[in-house]
Design a protein around this motif. Sequence first.
Motif, PDB file in Angstrom:
ATOM      1  N   THR A 486       3.683  14.501  11.384  1.00  0.00           N
ATOM      2  CA  THR A 486       3.780  13.074  11.708  1.00  0.00           C
ATOM      3  C   THR A 486       2.644  12.293  11.064  1.00  0.00           C
ATOM      4  N   ALA A 487       1.409  12.828  11.143  1.00  0.00           N
ATOM      5  CA  ALA A 487       0.252  12.127  10.576  1.00  0.00           C
ATOM      6  C   ALA A 487       0.366  11.990   9.055  1.00  0.00           C
ATOM      7  N   ILE A 488       0.819  13.051   8.385  1.00  0.00           N
ATOM      8  CA  ILE A 488       0.963  12.998   6.918  1.00  0.00           C
ATOM      9  C   ILE A 488       2.036  11.990   6.527  1.00  0.00           C
ATOM     10  N   ARG A 489       3.180  12.029   7.226  1.00  0.00           N
ATOM     11  CA  ARG A 489       4.256  11.077   6.910  1.00  0.00           C
ATOM     12  C   ARG A 489       3.810   9.643   7.154  1.00  0.00           C
ATOM     13  N   GLN A 490       3.037   9.436   8.237  1.00  0.00           N
ATOM     14  CA  GLN A 490       2.553   8.097   8.544  1.00  0.00           C
ATOM     15  C   GLN A 490       1.672   7.576   7.412  1.00  0.00           C
ATOM     16  N   TYR A 491       0.781   8.429   6.898  1.00  0.00           N
ATOM     17  CA  TYR A 491      -0.094   8.016   5.799  1.00  0.00           C
ATOM     18  C   TYR A 491       0.716   7.715   4.541  1.00  0.00           C
ATOM     19  N   LEU A 492       1.697   8.590   4.247  1.00  0.00           N
ATOM     20  CA  LEU A 492       2.494   8.401   3.031  1.00  0.00           C
ATOM     21  C   LEU A 492       3.325   7.120   3.100  1.00  0.00           C
ATOM     22  N   LYS A 493       3.816   6.788   4.326  1.00  0.00           N
ATOM     23  CA  LYS A 493       4.566   5.534   4.477  1.00  0.00           C
ATOM     24  C   LYS A 493       3.660   4.338   4.239  1.00  0.00           C
ATOM     25  N   HIS A 494       2.417   4.429   4.744  1.00  0.00           N
ATOM     26  CA  HIS A 494       1.448   3.356   4.519  1.00  0.00           C
ATOM     27  C   HIS A 494       1.131   3.237   3.033  1.00  0.00           C
ATOM     28  N   LEU A 495       0.964   4.395   2.382  1.00  0.00           N
ATOM     29  CA  LEU A 495       0.697   4.408   0.941  1.00  0.00           C
ATOM     30  C   LEU A 495       1.860   3.800   0.174  1.00  0.00           C
ATOM     31  N   GLN A 496       3.097   4.165   0.571  1.00  0.00           N
ATOM     32  CA  GLN A 496       4.270   3.612  -0.094  1.00  0.00           C
ATOM     33  C   GLN A 496       4.289   2.097   0.043  1.00  0.00           C
ATOM     34  N   HIS A 497       3.927   1.596   1.248  1.00  0.00           N
ATOM     35  CA  HIS A 497       3.930   0.146   1.466  1.00  0.00           C
ATOM     36  C   HIS A 497       2.918  -0.524   0.541  1.00  0.00           C
ATOM     37  N   GLU A 498       1.699   0.055   0.454  1.00  0.00           N
ATOM     38  CA  GLU A 498       0.674  -0.541  -0.414  1.00  0.00           C
ATOM     39  C   GLU A 498       1.124  -0.538  -1.873  1.00  0.00           C
ATOM     40  N   ASP A 499       1.661   0.613  -2.331  1.00  0.00           N
ATOM     41  CA  ASP A 499       2.147   0.701  -3.714  1.00  0.00           C
ATOM     42  C   ASP A 499       3.280  -0.294  -3.957  1.00  0.00           C
ATOM     43  N   ALA A 500       4.171  -0.404  -2.947  1.00  0.00           N
ATOM     44  CA  ALA A 500       5.325  -1.291  -3.095  1.00  0.00           C
ATOM     45  C   ALA A 500       4.886  -2.742  -3.191  1.00  0.00           C
ATOM     46  N   VAL A 501       3.897  -3.130  -2.369  1.00  0.00           N
ATOM     47  CA  VAL A 501       3.399  -4.517  -2.413  1.00  0.00           C
ATOM     48  C   VAL A 501       2.800  -4.809  -3.784  1.00  0.00           C
ATOM     49  N   ASP A 502       1.975  -3.879  -4.283  1.00  0.00           N
ATOM     50  CA  ASP A 502       1.339  -4.086  -5.589  1.00  0.00           C
ATOM     51  C   ASP A 502       2.378  -4.151  -6.706  1.00  0.00           C
ATOM     52  N   PHE A 503       3.340  -3.209  -6.683  1.00  0.00           N
ATOM     53  CA  PHE A 503       4.338  -3.169  -7.753  1.00  0.00           C
ATOM     54  C   PHE A 503       5.285  -4.362  -7.662  1.00  0.00           C
ATOM     55  N   GLY A 504       5.648  -4.734  -6.424  1.00  0.00           N
ATOM     56  CA  GLY A 504       6.509  -5.897  -6.235  1.00  0.00           C
ATOM     57  C   GLY A 504       5.857  -7.172  -6.743  1.00  0.00           C
TER      58      GLY A 504
END
Length: 727
Positions: A486-504
């Motif tokens: 759960t902790a790893i997935r939570q971090y990866l989702k947060h990372l995906q959001h940050e990457d998505a905001v930057d790329f968007g």
Amino acid sequence: MEVVPAKKLTDVVDDGSVPPYVQALEDRVGAYLPREQVLRIRRAFLIGAAAHDGQTRKSGEPYITHPVAVAQVLAELGLDAETIIAAILHDTLEDTKLARDELAGEFGETVAELVDGVTKLDKMRFSSRQEADAESFRKMLLAMARDLRVILIKLSDRLHNMRTLGAKDGESRRRIARETLEIYAPIAQRLGMNKFKAELQDLGFKALYPDRHRIIGERIRAALGNRREAMAKIEMALEGRLAAEKIPGRAVSRIKSAWSIYSKMRGEHKSFAQLMDVYGFRVITDSAMHCYMALGAVHGLYKPVDARFKDFIAIPKGNGYQSLHTVLLGPFGAPIEIQIRTSEMESVAERGVAAHWAYKSDSGPANSAQARAREWLSALADSQANTPSAAEFLENVKIDLFPDEVYLFTPRGEIFSLPRNATALDFAYAVHTDVGDHAVAARVDKKLVPLRTRLISGQQVEIITAPSAVPNPAWLEAVVTGKARTAIRQYLKHLQHEDAVDFGHRMLDRALDARGLSLDSVPAAALDRFLDDAKLKRLEELLSEIALGNRFADQVATQLVALLGPREGSHPQAPPEHNAEKIRISGAERGVLSFGNCCHPLPGDEIVGFLSSGKGIVVHRVECPNVVEFRKTPERIVAIEWDRDVQGDYRAELRIEVLNRPGVLATVAAAIADAGSNIENVEYIERDSTAATLLFAIEVKDRKHLADVMRRVRRTGVVSGVYRHPL
């Protein structure tokens, strides 16, 4: 005209007579509860019978017989009146007209909460049956976290349903039996309720695999017939030795269950004879000190087997279980498994959290089991808060229900219990989420090891961290605990959001640039109006939606320009220019980028991005055959190129034609390794007596690295052709 108020379900009158099965319940609870509580339980029956009036079970019996039977199971455990009442009424909120406020008004808020905790979610809608089951299960576990008595009612309900499963059709029987074996029996074990667990497993096994259950049962009975005399002799020898040493106690022979034999035959690839060629005994004494003295006595009687001793008294299992386990070489050439415990430990081992029930009391072994159970349930409650999917939560719970555990020590002597096959990374997350997130390596018994290392009971584990270290997707394959996952997935989702905001942001800026604008130049009022119309709370949500393919940058740019109105010399509706600057990728944007398995693009390749809804941008080589199809939806095409500084390793595939002779595979693999490439997989595509074609999946840094690998492979002298796959 006089208005007569409608009769309530709670307006029942006690005429003093109850059916025999209710009288049996009253007799049982009357043995340990005061008379006024027994009368409250009778009133619960009268209200429950009125509420379920006219309802029957599949067997044709009145429905009320089921909740009363559930209450009887709990009465055998010595549960309090509120639990017995809630058991009798546990189906009323879902299946009858009895309202929650009526229930609370009659029996109190605690009873209403207990009934609510075990109520199913049939009226709610989910995308699938599996998700509905998972959501119902999640609710049950959260209710358990608030009050442990909820799960005792639920387990008793399941136990009676399993006892009466014969009335169901074949498909329902198999589904319920599988759920019992996968979920409810492991929960009973996790809560230390071994008697419940054993019966649930036996009934589940019998319903799911009736022929296997029958055959193994017959073989157990036959094997016991041949060994009764031998077991009686060992039992007498054990008790004689205890008496000689003046240790109070008794010895009882144990028989393996059909389910445990079947599971071990399947899981450990052992024959029936191998598993039954073991004698099992339990020694029950009166104190922990006498347990250790009994251990010495039995070791003096028969020789112990090296490395087969476990002390669960000094270090109890996670569910509160305490016992000494040892294996001896018996007089008949077969091993003897001995468990040594006190009668109080025996009670906790059989009934777990329900043993000597004293709800929220502060002392005693039974309370220790309750405290451990609450600690586990509290961790599950924390886990579910970070797990949006019910099915994913259920998966995490199943992982945490491993029957075997390993016990590990920190350098300070703290003890952690983890599931079998747990790794150093699981241990890091068990210590603290921050320790797990920044872990880089571990010291196990003072030796440096990788985080993927599996741990063994008794090891001392120290986690080495670094501030710059962060989780990566590969970690999900290296953990077995729900907390770590759960902790790893939570971090990866947060990372995906940050990457998505930057790329968007980069995608929208590119689309606006083609129209003579930039995101910074769009007035805040116009941006707020657009976000409001799009029902988005923040700009970050819009940018993330664009990067994940849920909105198109060109369409958003066109709408933003339209909101600004016509400007002098501008062309608001002009399409993007074809020579617009491409977005550069470094490969670090793994949260929003993925790479096509159809063409395996590498740094140095000409590439193009394709927006896949909800997944982000999938990168393909320009010459990939699928790109022709993608160009039919140009709004999903993203113009991208590799940056000068590229990070990470990338998958590539090599089709290698070789001479078919011994040692060829090793020669080619060595050449690939010498070129600094890691081999992920290898398979034969074609093979005959003289030649073979191999497909290697490898990791390289870029096109240049791949070319170097191909050169080294060609120089081996055993290769007739090396090609990048697909061509």
